[in-house]
Design an enzyme around this catalytic site. Structure first.
Site, mmCIF file in Angstrom:
data_model
loop_
_atom_site.group_PDB
_atom_site.id
_atom_site.type_symbol
_atom_site.label_atom_id
_atom_site.label_comp_id
_atom_site.label_asym_id
_atom_site.label_seq_id
_atom_site.Cartn_x
_atom_site.Cartn_y
_atom_site.Cartn_z
ATOM 1 N N GLY A 76 0.802 -1.214 0.000
ATOM 2 C CA GLY A 76 0.000 0.000 0.000
ATOM 3 C C GLY A 76 0.836 1.267 0.000
ATOM 4 O O GLY A 76 2.021 1.255 0.367
ATOM 5 N N ASN A 77 0.231 2.339 -0.445
ATOM 6 C CA ASN A 77 0.899 3.641 -0.397
ATOM 7 C C ASN A 77 -0.140 4.751 -0.398
ATOM 8 O O ASN A 77 -1.276 4.561 -0.853
ATOM 9 C CB ASN A 77 1.929 3.827 -1.523
ATOM 10 C CG ASN A 77 1.595 3.024 -2.751
ATOM 11 O OD1 ASN A 77 0.682 3.365 -3.476
ATOM 12 N ND2 ASN A 77 2.308 1.922 -2.954
ATOM 13 N N GLY A 80 8.606 0.188 1.132
ATOM 14 C CA GLY A 80 9.116 -0.969 1.858
ATOM 15 C C GLY A 80 8.992 -0.925 3.364
ATOM 16 O O GLY A 80 9.785 -1.575 4.057
ATOM 17 N N SER A 84 7.464 3.129 -4.211
ATOM 18 C CA SER A 84 7.808 2.646 -5.556
ATOM 19 C C SER A 84 6.666 2.920 -6.540
ATOM 20 O O SER A 84 6.839 2.805 -7.746
ATOM 21 C CB SER A 84 8.098 1.150 -5.504
ATOM 22 O OG SER A 84 6.968 0.466 -4.992
ATOM 23 N N GLU A 85 5.481 3.254 -6.020
ATOM 24 C CA GLU A 85 4.325 3.537 -6.892
ATOM 25 C C GLU A 85 4.123 5.032 -7.118
ATOM 26 O O GLU A 85 3.046 5.458 -7.531
ATOM 27 C CB GLU A 85 3.042 2.952 -6.271
ATOM 28 C CG GLU A 85 3.035 1.465 -6.099
ATOM 29 C CD GLU A 85 2.938 0.710 -7.399
ATOM 30 O OE1 GLU A 85 3.216 1.300 -8.466
ATOM 31 O OE2 GLU A 85 2.614 -0.470 -7.346
ATOM 32 N N HIS A 143 -3.607 3.823 -2.274
ATOM 33 C CA HIS A 143 -3.546 2.532 -2.958
ATOM 34 C C HIS A 143 -3.422 1.439 -1.905
ATOM 35 O O HIS A 143 -2.577 1.532 -1.009
ATOM 36 C CB HIS A 143 -2.343 2.483 -3.911
ATOM 37 C CG HIS A 143 -1.994 1.089 -4.342
ATOM 38 N ND1 HIS A 143 -2.911 0.244 -4.930
ATOM 39 C CD2 HIS A 143 -0.855 0.368 -4.233
ATOM 40 C CE1 HIS A 143 -2.338 -0.919 -5.178
ATOM 41 N NE2 HIS A 143 -1.088 -0.883 -4.758
ATOM 42 N N HIS A 172 -4.710 -3.057 -0.958
ATOM 43 C CA HIS A 172 -5.119 -4.354 -1.492
ATOM 44 C C HIS A 172 -6.249 -4.943 -0.627
ATOM 45 O O HIS A 172 -6.122 -6.046 -0.105
ATOM 46 C CB HIS A 172 -3.935 -5.334 -1.490
ATOM 47 C CG HIS A 172 -2.707 -4.821 -2.161
ATOM 48 N ND1 HIS A 172 -1.442 -5.312 -1.909
ATOM 49 C CD2 HIS A 172 -2.528 -3.853 -3.101
ATOM 50 C CE1 HIS A 172 -0.549 -4.667 -2.641
ATOM 51 N NE2 HIS A 172 -1.170 -3.773 -3.370
ATOM 52 N N HIS A 222 -4.071 -6.844 -8.885
ATOM 53 C CA HIS A 222 -3.208 -6.038 -8.037
ATOM 54 C C HIS A 222 -3.930 -5.500 -6.797
ATOM 55 O O HIS A 222 -3.604 -5.878 -5.678
ATOM 56 C CB HIS A 222 -2.599 -4.892 -8.882
ATOM 57 C CG HIS A 222 -1.583 -4.084 -8.181
ATOM 58 N ND1 HIS A 222 -0.804 -3.136 -8.798
ATOM 59 C CD2 HIS A 222 -1.203 -4.043 -6.888
ATOM 60 C CE1 HIS A 222 -0.002 -2.578 -7.925
ATOM 61 N NE2 HIS A 222 -0.221 -3.110 -6.752
HETATM 62 P P1 13P Z 1 5.704 0.759 -1.661
HETATM 63 O O1 13P Z 1 6.037 0.290 -0.254
HETATM 64 O O2 13P Z 1 6.953 0.959 -2.489
HETATM 65 O O3 13P Z 1 4.817 1.942 -1.649
HETATM 66 O O4 13P Z 1 4.937 -0.440 -2.404
HETATM 67 C C1 13P Z 1 3.879 -1.112 -1.825
HETATM 68 C C2 13P Z 1 2.906 -1.659 -2.823
HETATM 69 O O5 13P Z 1 1.823 -2.022 -2.458
HETATM 70 C C3 13P Z 1 3.273 -1.759 -4.249
HETATM 71 O O6 13P Z 1 2.124 -1.998 -5.030
#
Ligand code: 13P
Length: 268
Positions: free
Chosen positions: A29-30, A46, A75-76, A95, A97, A158
């Site tokens: 998540g982000n 991370g 990373s997103e 974002h 899941h 995703h």
């Molecule tokens: P990050 O920790 O880089 O935000 O990534 C988590 C994630 O859910 C990637 O889809």
């Protein structure tokens, strides 16, 4: 206007909520928030979003360059930047899941049946954006076709993405799609959802207008499809918008579906 510290703390609060509610596992998540016209705050990559402290939040510019923070940005971030570029009305992106909504995303099924007034009023139907590799430009591209009409999008195989006028607004949309997905799933186990009639859906859209709810909604945004094109199993074939990255396989499914509908209309 909240201060930078208040926004950092708010990101941590929402991170704790998405983790506590099981919308994410481990480091998933982000979350991001617009700080001003040129800067964003984003969660670090991370780390568990359930255990963040305000000093861990990263400040970046609108090109994604880190301005401050000892960790690295999500990373997103490309996906978040694409949202802010496309949607000047958006001040926050979440974002996650969430399991029931993500089950729809991994089966390629949009959440589109009008079954609950609150969802009809707040979001309308929720599309599935085609799969894109996480962290790449590809994922950012897949959501572009949908953001013009929707504030909540399922990401194929995703998870889910919600956007809002502020952080709470974006996060509540995540709660809404997860609860809707859960209720749909249970209703299907009980024999199937009963849909609210088109006349009553129209009345709910009027209620939305009177309430002055902001944000995108397919029923009140010009040239947005009223529902997706789905196959027999309810899998999304096309959004009804111009899907610029349509695959050959998807194109064949669209043509087959349209042909079937034309033949059925001629027969009927
Ligand atoms: P990050 O920790 O880089 O935000 O990534 C988590 C994630 O859910 C990637 O889809």
């Amino acid at each position: 206007m909240p201060s930078e510290f208040e926004l950092r703390r708010a990101i941590c609060d929402i991170g704790r909520r998405i983790w506590t509610r099981g919308f994410v596992a481990a480091n998933d998540g982000n979350i991001s928030v617009k700080l001003d016209d040129n800067h964003l705050l984003t969660t670090p990559t991370g780390v568990s979003k359930g255990f963040m402290t305000p000093d861990m939040i990263i400040k970046v510019d609108r090109q994604g360059k880190k301005i401050s923070g000892r960790l690295e940005p999500s990373s997103e971030l490309k996906m978040h930047l694409a949202v802010y570029e496309m949607r000047p009305d958006v001040n926050s992106v979440v974002h996650a899941h969430p399991p029931h909504a993500t089950a729809f995303a991994v089966t390629g099924m949009p959440i589109y049946k009008p079954i609950m007034p609150e969802v009809i009023i707040s979001l309308g139907w929720i599309p599935v954006a085609p799969y894109g590799t996480p962290s790449t430009e590809e994922l950012a591209e897949t959501i572009r076709d949908h953001l013009g009409c929707h504030d909540a999008v399922l990401l194929e195989n995703h998870g889910a993405l919600t956007v809002g006028t502020d952080l709470t607004n974006a996060y509540f949309k995540m709660e809404t799609i997860e609860l809707t997905a859960q209720i749909s799933l249970i209703a299907r186990m009980l024999g199937g959802e009963r849909e609210i009639s088109p006349e009553n859906v129209d009345k709910l859209i009027e209620v939305r207008k009177k309430m002055g709810i902001r944000g995108r909604h397919p029923a009140v945004t010009e040239s947005c499809p009223s529902s997706p094109l789905v196959d027999e199993e309810g899998r999304m074939i096309a959004s009804g918008q111009s899907d610029s990255r349509i695959s050959d396989e998807r194109l064949v499914r669209i043509i087959t579906k349209v042909t079937q509908e034309v033949l059925a209309a001629i027969d009927g």
